[in-house]
Design a protein around this motif. Structure first.
Motif, PDB file in Angstrom:
ATOM      1  N   GLU A 129      13.831   7.451  28.527  1.00 11.26           N
ATOM      2  CA  GLU A 129      14.821   6.388  28.676  1.00 11.26           C
ATOM      3  C   GLU A 129      14.991   5.526  27.430  1.00 11.26           C
ATOM      4  O   GLU A 129      16.126   5.187  27.073  1.00 11.26           O
ATOM      5  CB  GLU A 129      14.462   5.508  29.880  1.00 11.26           C
ATOM      6  CG  GLU A 129      15.510   4.453  30.180  1.00 11.26           C
ATOM      7  CD  GLU A 129      15.279   3.751  31.502  1.00 11.26           C
ATOM      8  OE1 GLU A 129      15.261   2.509  31.499  1.00 11.26           O
ATOM      9  OE2 GLU A 129      15.093   4.437  32.523  1.00 11.26           O
ATOM     10  N   ASP A 159      18.686   5.054  25.644  1.00 14.02           N
ATOM     11  CA  ASP A 159      19.304   3.748  25.382  1.00 14.02           C
ATOM     12  C   ASP A 159      19.666   3.601  23.907  1.00 14.02           C
ATOM     13  O   ASP A 159      20.722   3.056  23.563  1.00 14.02           O
ATOM     14  CB  ASP A 159      18.361   2.626  25.808  1.00 14.02           C
ATOM     15  CG  ASP A 159      18.303   2.459  27.317  1.00 14.02           C
ATOM     16  OD1 ASP A 159      19.254   2.884  27.997  1.00 14.02           O
ATOM     17  OD2 ASP A 159      17.299   1.923  27.817  1.00 14.02           O
ATOM     18  N   SER A 206      20.456  11.790  32.228  1.00 20.35           N
ATOM     19  CA  SER A 206      19.879  10.545  31.730  1.00 20.35           C
ATOM     20  C   SER A 206      20.735   9.887  30.646  1.00 20.35           C
ATOM     21  O   SER A 206      20.806   8.662  30.566  1.00 20.35           O
ATOM     22  CB  SER A 206      18.462  10.795  31.206  1.00 20.35           C
ATOM     23  OG  SER A 206      18.461  11.823  30.237  1.00 20.35           O
ATOM     24  N   ALA A 258      22.579   6.205  30.759  1.00 19.89           N
ATOM     25  CA  ALA A 258      22.495   5.183  29.717  1.00 19.89           C
ATOM     26  C   ALA A 258      23.883   4.677  29.331  1.00 19.89           C
ATOM     27  O   ALA A 258      24.081   3.483  29.083  1.00 19.89           O
ATOM     28  CB  ALA A 258      21.773   5.751  28.491  1.00 19.89           C
TER      29      ALA A 258
END
Length: 733
Positions: A188, A192, A214, A218
């Motif tokens: 993560e 980001d 994922s 984000a």
């Protein structure tokens, strides 16, 4: 339903089911003649019939101590695949989506339903979202009373651990029978960083190799409202679709299953941004059949350059001026076979930046990956004369974690045992600050960007277009070290060296405070209790931050992101990386989508939920930690001080053997907090152990500080000598 073969389990899985150590399972095998005989496997790695094992455990009163996710995993293996709804992962994915939209009380009520009523309830839930996920729920399979065990486990997993945990188990179950490999989730913090490298707030975002979704998640956190994904694995495509619907219920989600290079599901889509972590090193990517594909505007990629095919696929799907950010292996920057395409990407202005990451940022963990930032040229747009190169790997080398030294100087520290770094052990705050700081300064004024010696440097297009067109940041950034002022470097190196001397003296004092005596002829033994037992007895309280769900996100949005007193929430968040690195709370409260996150108090014991290779797993919250919010992936144990000493508890909860015995999973090890064991000792004796553990903590902190300063001192001195800013001391031969 056709009879399915009984599931088989390893000794390690038996230990997780029973809530004991692997050594205990070995003792059972030797001491009990009625322990089930192996039903498969090999002599060194036997497999056991799961039903027989469960029956044997039941006769001895061993109730399952597995986490809800582990219970779901085991129940699925026991149930097997078939014609019923619970034998089809697509049907169960839909059920996860529906279940996550219910309240915890509604989910808890399913435990009291009869098997037939539970199957009927699951049918209604699935029907409510039947059209939500293309490719799922289209079969004729229906839930039946025989599926009750799986359905109960699924509802319990969603209630206790969230929809994402259930999705992970279902995806793992389907991938077990697949020949596919390389299905890894991008960490993560890295997703980001990739999302924030896109300027502004893109509305329409595509990931042509979306995996579990994922990167699109984000993008949704940054405000994207149209999410498009494609993946070659149907299970990953379905998982991604459901996951995004759970985490971004306000967005329009469209996910398709197929090979993006050979069978583009969105041929006419022009996105505002593309974020992707495409597969690496694929030779059979369609080189021959796609030789005349119009996407190759910058040159036909060589057979060994599948990564440059993905780069051009991304550029072809961008609106003019749109950005693509891709995670690529470092070989893409310098391999001879890709020179012509790289030259065209640079010459046209499509390549805007390359950011080098430290090893351990993502799989494969042993190499430092690169992030490429590209922008589709606009007709009549400005001429792009430079490309930015950022080397964050120089600030957090393999096996190190970043720290900040005196005067804001970045320094590094070797992780425990000198082992390989993992994503959790890296200082993502420092890495992100370096990368985004340089990128934003460069985009504000690319022609006057001065850079940062040894970290960021803008290189002219003409200088890059040589015979090699090597785009490796380490090589190009190194040249910028010549801009450091000799007197400034000398002063900084001297100050850091003096701090190192003070730290070394402090470490020596801490290490020599006490003698550590042997326990006797043999190791000490004691009775233990699980954390679950202690919690039931009131000796401690176990807290965590609830997993994301559509319901909690909607509740937070309705509350306007404020705390209980109506004041905007500004508390810092303590993360797993903070525990591993020994830092204070560094997390962003915007990353918490649940405004009921526990507030940390001094004396709380904090344990990482994801087993890491670097740094301690547990610590006692200090006064400086008090008031921070508890981040995701951390278990908070709040002991009753009249019954448990906090340092004693932290020392035993964070022990390597204890963590290993309470961890489940394969690629990512998840700690089940209730299965951690603690010796049953009188409070006075606990305090003696607690004081010893506190001294160990101080020793580790002093060692980390000294290591950081030693690494920084060596880096400054070596860099100054090779860069010409420093001279060898007089008298050295």
């Amino acid at each position: 339903m056709p009879q399915q073969p009984t599931a088989q389990v390893t000794a390690a899985e038996i230990s997780r089911i029973a809530g004991v150590t692997r050594a205990t399972v070995s003792n059972w095998r030797r001491r009990h003649d009625d322990f089930p005989e192996p039903s498969g496997g090999t002599e060194s790695s036997p497999l056991y019939d799961l039903e027989a094992v469960r029956a044997w455990l039941a006769t001895r009163g061993h109730a399952s101590a597995a986490s809800p996710a582990e219970e779901l995993r085991t129940t699925l293996r026991l149930h097997g695949r078939g014609d019923s709804g619970a034998g089809d992962s697509g049907e169960l994915l839909l059920l996860v989506l529906a279940a996550a939209r219910h309240s915890p009380d509604d989910l808890a009520a399913t435990a009291a339903l009869s098997d037939a009523d539970l199957a009927a309830r699951a049918e209604r839930d699935r029907a409510s979202v039947a059209d939500a996920v293309p490719g799922s729920g289209a079969g004729t399979a229906r839930f039946a009373a025989d599926d009750a065990a799986v359905l109960r486990a699924l509802y319990a997993c969603v209630r206790e651990e969230g929809g994402q945990a259930a999705l992970g188990v279902l995806a793992e179950w389907e991938l077990e029978d697949s020949a596919a490999s390389g299905a890894y989730r991008t960490p993560e913090p890295l997703t980001d960083l990739i999302a924030h490298l896109v300027p502004g707030t893109p509305v329409r975002v595509l990931d042509p190799a979306c995996g579990s979704g994922s990167l699109l998640a984000a993008a949704a956190r940054r405000g994207a409202r149209e999410l498009y994904g494609q993946d070659v694995l149907p299970v990953q495509a379905r998982r991604s679709a459901v996951s995004l619907m759970l985490t971004a219920p306000e967005a329009t989600v469209t996910v398709r299953a197929d090979d993006s290079l050979r069978a583009d599901a969105f041929p006419d889509l022009l996105a505002d941004a593309i974020l992707s972590n495409p597969p690496y090193g694929i030779r059979d990517w369609g080189h021959d059949e796609l030789a005349y594909d119009p996407r190759w505007a910058y040159g036909v990629p060589a057979r060994a350059e599948s990564e440059l095919a993905w780069v051009q696929h991304a550029l072809a799907h961008l609106a003019p001026g749109g950005y693509a950010v891709l995670l690529l292996p470092p070989a893409t920057a310098g391999r001879a076979s890709g020179r012509r395409v790289r030259a065209e990407l640079v010459r046209s202005g499509a390549l805007r930046a390359v950011v080098a990451l430290p090893a351990g940022a993502s799989v494969p963990l042993h190499i430092g990956l690169h992030v490429w930032v590209l922008q589709r040229p606009e007709p009549g747009g400005p001429e792009r004369k430079t490309v930015l190169f950022v080397d964050t790997a120089a600030e957090a080398a393999p096996g190190t974690a970043m720290a900040t030294g005196r005067g804001g100087t970045a320094a590094t520290a070797r992780t425990r045992g000198g082992g390989r770094s993992t994503s959790a052990s890296l200082d993502w705050e420092g890495i992100t600050a370096r990368a985004l700081g340089a990128w934003r300064a460069f985009t504000d004024s690319p022609d006057t960007f001065e850079g940062e010696p040894g970290v960021a440097h803008a290189v002219g297009v003409v200088d890059l277009l040589d015979d090699v067109v090597d785009l490796t940041p380490a090589r190009l950034v190194r040249a910028s070290r010549a801009g450091i002022d000799p007197s400034d470097l000398s002063a900084e190196a001297d100050a850091t060296r003096r701090n190192l001397v003070d730290a070394a003296k402090s470490l020596a004092r801490t290490a020599g405070r006490a003698d550590w005596n042997a326990a006797g002829a043999s190791a000490r033994e004691w009775r233990t209790a699980t954390a679950s037992d202690l919690a039931r007895g009131g000796a401690l309280t176990l807290l965590r931050t609830a997993p994301d769900s559509a319901r909690t996100r909607a509740a937070q949005a309705a509350d306007g992101g404020t705390g209980a007193d109506g004041v905007p929430e500004t508390r810092a968040v303590l993360t797993g990386s903070d525990i591993a690195n020994g830092s204070g709370p560094t997390g962003d409260p915007a990353g918490l989508h649940d405004d009921t996150a526990p507030v940390i108090a001094a004396g709380d014991v904090l344990v990482q939920a994801l087993a890491s290779e670097g740094g301690p797993m547990a610590r006692v919250a200090s006064e400086e930690d008090a008031g921070a919010l508890l981040g995701h992936h951390i278990h908070l144990f709040r002991p009753d001080p009249a019954r448990l000493d906090a340092w004693f508890l932290a020392g035993f909860l964070g022990a390597e053997d204890n963590i290993a015995g309470a961890s489940t999973g394969s690629t990512v090890l998840t700690v089940s907090p209730g299965r951690l064991r603690v010796p049953l000792l009188p409070l006075e004796e606990q305090r003696r152990y607690g004081e010893a553990f506190r001294r160990v903590h101080e020793l580790r902190a002093e060692a980390r500080r000294a290591t950081v300063l030693a690494e920084e001192t060596a880096r400054l001195l070596a860099g100054g000598l090779t860069g010409g800013q420093l001279l060898p001391p007089p008298g050295d031969i």
